[in-house]
Motif scaffolding. Structure first.
Motif, short mmCIF file in Angstrom:
data_model
loop_
_atom_site.label_atom_id
_atom_site.label_comp_id
_atom_site.label_asym_id
_atom_site.label_seq_id
_atom_site.Cartn_x
_atom_site.Cartn_y
_atom_site.Cartn_z
N LYS A 1 0.84 -1.20 0.00
CA LYS A 1 0.00 0.00 0.00
C LYS A 1 0.87 1.25 0.00
O LYS A 1 2.00 1.24 0.50
N PRO A 2 0.38 2.33 -0.56
CA PRO A 2 1.15 3.58 -0.57
C PRO A 2 1.32 4.12 0.84
O PRO A 2 0.59 3.77 1.77
N ALA A 3 2.32 4.98 0.99
CA ALA A 3 2.62 5.56 2.30
C ALA A 3 1.81 6.83 2.52
O ALA A 3 1.23 7.39 1.59
N GLY A 4 1.80 7.27 3.78
CA GLY A 4 1.20 8.55 4.12
C GLY A 4 -0.31 8.56 4.01
O GLY A 4 -1.00 7.58 4.30
N VAL A 5 -0.83 9.71 3.56
CA VAL A 5 -2.27 9.91 3.47
C VAL A 5 -2.91 8.92 2.50
O VAL A 5 -4.00 8.40 2.74
N ALA A 6 -2.21 8.62 1.41
CA ALA A 6 -2.75 7.68 0.43
C ALA A 6 -2.93 6.30 1.06
O ALA A 6 -3.91 5.59 0.78
N GLY A 7 -1.99 5.89 1.93
CA GLY A 7 -2.11 4.60 2.60
C GLY A 7 -3.29 4.56 3.55
O GLY A 7 -4.00 3.55 3.63
N ALA A 8 -3.51 5.65 4.29
CA ALA A 8 -4.65 5.72 5.20
C ALA A 8 -5.96 5.65 4.44
O ALA A 8 -6.92 4.99 4.87
N ALA A 9 -6.01 6.33 3.31
CA ALA A 9 -7.22 6.29 2.49
C ALA A 9 -7.46 4.88 1.94
O ALA A 9 -8.60 4.42 1.86
N HIS A 10 -6.37 4.20 1.59
CA HIS A 10 -6.47 2.82 1.10
C HIS A 10 -7.06 1.91 2.18
O HIS A 10 -7.96 1.10 1.91
N ASP A 11 -6.57 2.03 3.42
CA ASP A 11 -7.09 1.22 4.53
C ASP A 11 -8.56 1.51 4.78
O ASP A 11 -9.35 0.59 5.04
N ALA A 12 -8.94 2.78 4.73
CA ALA A 12 -10.34 3.15 4.96
C ALA A 12 -11.25 2.56 3.89
O ALA A 12 -12.37 2.11 4.18
N GLN A 13 -10.77 2.54 2.67
CA GLN A 13 -11.57 1.98 1.57
C GLN A 13 -11.79 0.48 1.76
O GLN A 13 -12.89 -0.03 1.56
N ILE A 14 -10.72 -0.23 2.17
CA ILE A 14 -10.83 -1.67 2.39
C ILE A 14 -11.78 -1.96 3.56
O ILE A 14 -12.62 -2.87 3.50
N ALA A 15 -11.67 -1.17 4.64
CA ALA A 15 -12.54 -1.37 5.81
C ALA A 15 -14.00 -1.14 5.45
O ALA A 15 -14.89 -1.88 5.89
N ALA A 16 -14.25 -0.12 4.65
CA ALA A 16 -15.63 0.17 4.24
C ALA A 16 -16.19 -0.98 3.39
O ALA A 16 -17.35 -1.37 3.55
N LYS A 17 -15.37 -1.53 2.54
CA LYS A 17 -15.80 -2.65 1.70
C LYS A 17 -16.14 -3.87 2.55
O LYS A 17 -17.13 -4.58 2.30
#
Length: 291
Positions: free
Chosen positions: A90-106
Motif C-alpha cells: 500500500k502507498p505511504a502517508g495519506v494515500a495509505g490511510a485512504a487505502h485502509d479506509a476503503q478496504i474497511a468500508a468494503k
C-alpha cells in the motif's frame, strides 16, 4: 665534477627509477568493478482470516470474532483462509490511510466477504489465539462428527427427549432456547392433594441444543413441530430424565428470554431428593420421592 654533485645525481636517478616502477605496478592492477545495485522486489500481500481476540473451545463464531490481516503472499500456508486477492504494497502517508479506509468500508458493506460469512456459526474445537490464522482443522460445523461434544459445556450431557406439538410448546421451541423439563404422573403411594397426581419439574433452565437434527433456528422464524429435542443438562440430571421417560411422556415449558431464574445460562436439577416439586393451585411444595 664535484663528487657531492655526482652523488646527488645518482640518488635522484635511483629515486626516479623507483617512482617509475611504482607507477607501473599501480597502473597494472585491474580496476574494481562498480558496485552492483540490487533492486528489491515489492512484497505482495494477501489477506488472511485471523482471530480478532482469543477464542476458547466451544465458541460459536460470529463476524466479531474474525478479521482480515495482511500476510506476505510468499509465506502463506495452504491451510490458511484467504480472500484470494494478491495486493501490492500500500502507498505511504495519506494515500495509505485512504487505502485502509476503503478496504474497511468494503468489508463492512459485504459482511467481510464470502469466506468469513461461510464460517459464521462454526464452533471452535481447539483454542485459537488472537491474531492466529483460522484454519478448518480447529473448527467444527453442524453436521460434522464431534460437533455436539464440542458444543456441550464441561460437566454437561446431551439428552434427547421425545416431543409433540402438545408437549413441545406448540413447536415454538428452537435451538438456543431455554426450557423446563416437566412431567405429570400418578403415584398411588403419594399421600397428599391431587388424588395421587404428581406434577414434577425434573430440570430447570435447560439449553436446547437441537430440534430434530437442526442445531440452528430456522431462517424464516417459523415454528416447526419436532419429534425429538436434544437438551443440555447437568450430569446428575441425566438419570432423572431417563427415569422420567420410563414413567410416561414429559413436557417442555419454554422459558422467557429475560427469565434468569435458577442462574443465568445454567441448567439445574429442580428439588432436593431427587428433584421433584408438587404444583397445586399455584403453590409449589418440595417433596422427596423414593426411587
Amino acid at each position: 665534477m664535484n663528487p657531492v654533485r655526482i652523488a646527488i645525481l645518482v640518488v635522484a636517478a635511483i629515486a626516479a627509477v623507483m617512482v617509475a616502477l611504482l607507477l607501473r605496478n599501480v597502473s597494472a592492477k585491474p580496476k574494481a568493478p562498480p558496485p552492483t545495485v540490487v533492486m528489491q522486489q515489492p512484497k505482495f500481500t494477501t489477506r488472511v482470516l485471523v482471530a480478532s481476540h482469543d477464542l476458547p473451545v466451544g465458541v460459536r463464531l460470529g463476524s466479531q470474532d474474525m478479521t482480515w490481516q495482511p500476510w506476505p503472499t510468499d509465506s502463506i500456508n495452504g491451510a490458511y483462509i484467504t480472500d484470494g486477492v494478491k495486493a501490492a504494497p500500500k502507498p505511504a502517508g495519506v494515500a495509505g490511510a485512504a487505502h485502509d479506509a476503503q478496504i474497511a468500508a468494503k468489508d463492512v458493506i459485504d459482511g467481510g466477504g464470502a469466506a468469513m460469512q461461510s464460517l459464521q456459526g462454526a464452533v471452535v474445537r481447539s483454542d485459537i489465539a488472537k491474531g492466529e490464522p483460522i484454519v478448518a482443522g480447529k473448527l467444527v460445523r453442524a453436521g460434522d462428527g464431534g460437533y455436539m461434544s464440542v458444543v456441550l459445556k464441561p460437566g454437561m450431557r446431551a439428552m434427547a427427549v421425545p416431543v409433540s406439538a402438545e408437549t413441545g410448546a406448540g413447536g415454538f421451541i428452537q435451538p438456543g432456547d431455554r426450557v423446563d423439563v416437566m412431567q405429570s404422573f400418578t403415584d398411588q403411594n403419594h399421600k397428599g392433594p391431587g388424588n395421587g397426581v404428581v406434577d414434577q419439574i425434573v430440570v430447570s433452565n435447560a439449553r436446547v441444543l437441537a430440534v430434530d437434527q437442526s442445531t440452528e433456528p430456522p431462517k424464516n422464524g417459523r415454528s416447526a413441530v419436532a419429534a425429538t429435542i436434544t437438551l443440555e443438562v447437568p450430569a446428575d440430571a441425566a438419570p432423572l430424565i431417563t427415569e422420567a421417560k420410563t414413567r410416561g411422556s414429559i413436557m417442555l415449558a419454554l422459558r422467557s428470554y429475560a427469565d434468569m431464574a435458577g442462574g443465568p445460562g445454567h441448567a439445574s436439577v429442580a428439588g432436593a431428593t431427587p428433584g421433584m416439586r408438587l404444583i397445586k393451585g399455584g403453590q409449589i411444595t418440595e417433596v422427596a420421592v423414593s426411587r
